[in-house]
Design a protein around this motif. Structure first.
Motif, short mmCIF file in Angstrom:
data_model
loop_
_atom_site.label_atom_id
_atom_site.label_comp_id
_atom_site.label_asym_id
_atom_site.label_seq_id
_atom_site.Cartn_x
_atom_site.Cartn_y
_atom_site.Cartn_z
N ILE A 74 -35.51 24.51 -27.50
CA ILE A 74 -35.14 24.15 -26.13
C ILE A 74 -34.78 22.67 -26.07
O ILE A 74 -35.51 21.82 -26.59
CB ILE A 74 -36.30 24.43 -25.15
CG1 ILE A 74 -36.64 25.93 -25.16
CG2 ILE A 74 -35.95 23.96 -23.74
CD1 ILE A 74 -37.84 26.28 -24.30
N SER A 75 -33.68 22.39 -25.40
CA SER A 75 -33.23 21.02 -25.21
C SER A 75 -33.85 20.43 -23.95
O SER A 75 -33.95 21.10 -22.92
CB SER A 75 -31.70 21.01 -25.07
OG SER A 75 -31.25 19.72 -24.75
N GLY A 76 -34.27 19.17 -24.05
CA GLY A 76 -34.81 18.50 -22.88
C GLY A 76 -35.37 17.14 -23.23
O GLY A 76 -35.35 16.72 -24.38
N ASP A 77 -35.88 16.47 -22.22
CA ASP A 77 -36.43 15.13 -22.34
C ASP A 77 -37.88 15.16 -21.86
O ASP A 77 -38.13 15.43 -20.68
CB ASP A 77 -35.59 14.17 -21.50
CG ASP A 77 -36.07 12.72 -21.56
OD1 ASP A 77 -37.19 12.46 -22.03
OD2 ASP A 77 -35.30 11.85 -21.10
N PHE A 78 -38.84 14.88 -22.74
CA PHE A 78 -40.24 14.99 -22.34
C PHE A 78 -40.67 13.93 -21.33
O PHE A 78 -41.74 14.04 -20.74
CB PHE A 78 -41.19 15.04 -23.54
CG PHE A 78 -41.31 13.78 -24.35
CD1 PHE A 78 -42.12 12.74 -23.93
CD2 PHE A 78 -40.67 13.67 -25.56
CE1 PHE A 78 -42.26 11.59 -24.69
CE2 PHE A 78 -40.79 12.53 -26.34
CZ PHE A 78 -41.59 11.48 -25.89
N PHE A 79 -39.83 12.93 -21.11
CA PHE A 79 -40.13 11.98 -20.04
C PHE A 79 -39.83 12.57 -18.67
O PHE A 79 -40.29 12.07 -17.65
CB PHE A 79 -39.35 10.67 -20.23
CG PHE A 79 -39.85 9.83 -21.37
CD1 PHE A 79 -41.12 9.27 -21.32
CD2 PHE A 79 -39.06 9.61 -22.47
CE1 PHE A 79 -41.60 8.49 -22.37
CE2 PHE A 79 -39.52 8.82 -23.52
CZ PHE A 79 -40.78 8.27 -23.47
N VAL A 80 -39.05 13.65 -18.65
CA VAL A 80 -38.68 14.32 -17.40
C VAL A 80 -39.55 15.54 -17.17
O VAL A 80 -40.13 15.72 -16.10
CB VAL A 80 -37.18 14.70 -17.41
CG1 VAL A 80 -36.81 15.47 -16.16
CG2 VAL A 80 -36.30 13.46 -17.57
N SER A 81 -39.65 16.42 -18.17
CA SER A 81 -40.48 17.62 -18.07
C SER A 81 -40.65 18.22 -19.45
O SER A 81 -39.96 17.85 -20.40
CB SER A 81 -39.83 18.65 -17.13
OG SER A 81 -38.63 19.15 -17.71
N VAL A 82 -41.56 19.16 -19.57
CA VAL A 82 -41.78 19.90 -20.81
C VAL A 82 -41.76 21.39 -20.48
O VAL A 82 -41.96 21.78 -19.35
CB VAL A 82 -43.11 19.51 -21.50
CG1 VAL A 82 -43.09 18.06 -21.94
CG2 VAL A 82 -44.29 19.78 -20.60
N PRO A 83 -41.53 22.25 -21.50
CA PRO A 83 -41.48 23.68 -21.24
C PRO A 83 -42.80 24.22 -20.69
O PRO A 83 -43.88 23.83 -21.15
CB PRO A 83 -41.19 24.29 -22.61
CG PRO A 83 -40.62 23.18 -23.42
CD PRO A 83 -41.23 21.93 -22.89
N ALA A 84 -42.71 25.11 -19.74
CA ALA A 84 -43.90 25.76 -19.18
C ALA A 84 -44.27 26.97 -20.04
O ALA A 84 -43.45 27.49 -20.78
CB ALA A 84 -43.60 26.22 -17.75
N GLY A 85 -45.51 27.37 -19.94
CA GLY A 85 -45.95 28.59 -20.60
C GLY A 85 -46.40 28.42 -22.04
O GLY A 85 -46.67 29.39 -22.72
N GLY A 86 -46.48 27.19 -22.50
CA GLY A 86 -46.92 26.96 -23.87
C GLY A 86 -48.43 27.04 -23.97
O GLY A 86 -49.15 26.82 -23.00
N GLY A 87 -48.91 27.37 -25.13
CA GLY A 87 -50.34 27.41 -25.35
C GLY A 87 -50.84 26.05 -25.80
O GLY A 87 -51.40 25.28 -25.04
N THR A 88 -50.60 25.72 -27.05
CA THR A 88 -51.03 24.47 -27.64
C THR A 88 -49.82 23.55 -27.75
O THR A 88 -48.80 23.93 -28.31
CB THR A 88 -51.62 24.71 -29.04
OG1 THR A 88 -52.71 25.61 -28.92
CG2 THR A 88 -52.07 23.43 -29.69
N CYS A 89 -49.93 22.35 -27.20
CA CYS A 89 -48.82 21.39 -27.28
C CYS A 89 -49.11 20.37 -28.36
O CYS A 89 -50.24 19.94 -28.55
CB CYS A 89 -48.63 20.68 -25.94
SG CYS A 89 -48.00 21.75 -24.66
N MET A 90 -48.06 19.99 -29.08
CA MET A 90 -48.19 19.02 -30.16
C MET A 90 -47.18 17.91 -29.92
O MET A 90 -46.01 18.16 -29.66
CB MET A 90 -47.90 19.72 -31.49
CG MET A 90 -47.84 18.81 -32.67
SD MET A 90 -47.70 19.70 -34.23
CE MET A 90 -46.02 20.29 -34.19
N LEU A 91 -47.65 16.69 -29.99
CA LEU A 91 -46.77 15.53 -29.85
C LEU A 91 -47.22 14.49 -30.85
O LEU A 91 -48.31 13.94 -30.74
CB LEU A 91 -46.85 14.97 -28.42
CG LEU A 91 -46.13 13.65 -28.15
CD1 LEU A 91 -44.62 13.82 -28.32
CD2 LEU A 91 -46.45 13.16 -26.76
#
Length: 101
Positions: A74-91
């Motif tokens: 998925i394309s996007g900018d994490f300063f704006v938003s992140v995908p919904a519905g994820g379980g574990t997030c990694m950054l």
């Protein structure tokens, strides 16, 4: 972060995600860490989320790892938003890699 997505294998062996079913890699670069984690956790599906310029490399890495059936890019900018519905997030945040004004 594509240039810094190499993580020593000994660190990957220490990441325990046995009971996780979805991983969202935020700013995942070309997906090297993401694909290694998914290969080590066959029960897991994932979303690699990054800016558009990194997505071609990510799709290629996912296809080479034979994980396309378990991954979404998925394309996007994490300063704006992140995908919904994820379980574990990694950054993984490398100092100096991101600037935000």
């Amino acid at each position: 972060m594509a240039s810094r997505s190499a993580l020593p294998k000994r660190c990957l062996r220490r990441i325990r995600l046995f009971h996780r079913h979805k991983l969202v890699d935020i700013g995942g670069g070309h997906g090297r860490i993401f694909t290694e984690i998914l290969k080590r956790n066959p029960q897991m599906h994932g979303i690699l989320f990054n800016l558009p310029h990194a997505l071609e490399g990510a799709r290629k890495a996912i296809a080479q790892a034979e994980l396309a059936d378990r991954c979404e890019v998925i394309s996007g900018d994490f300063f704006v938003s992140v995908p919904a519905g994820g379980g574990t997030c990694m950054l993984f945040f490398a100092q100096g890699e991101a600037t935000h004004s």
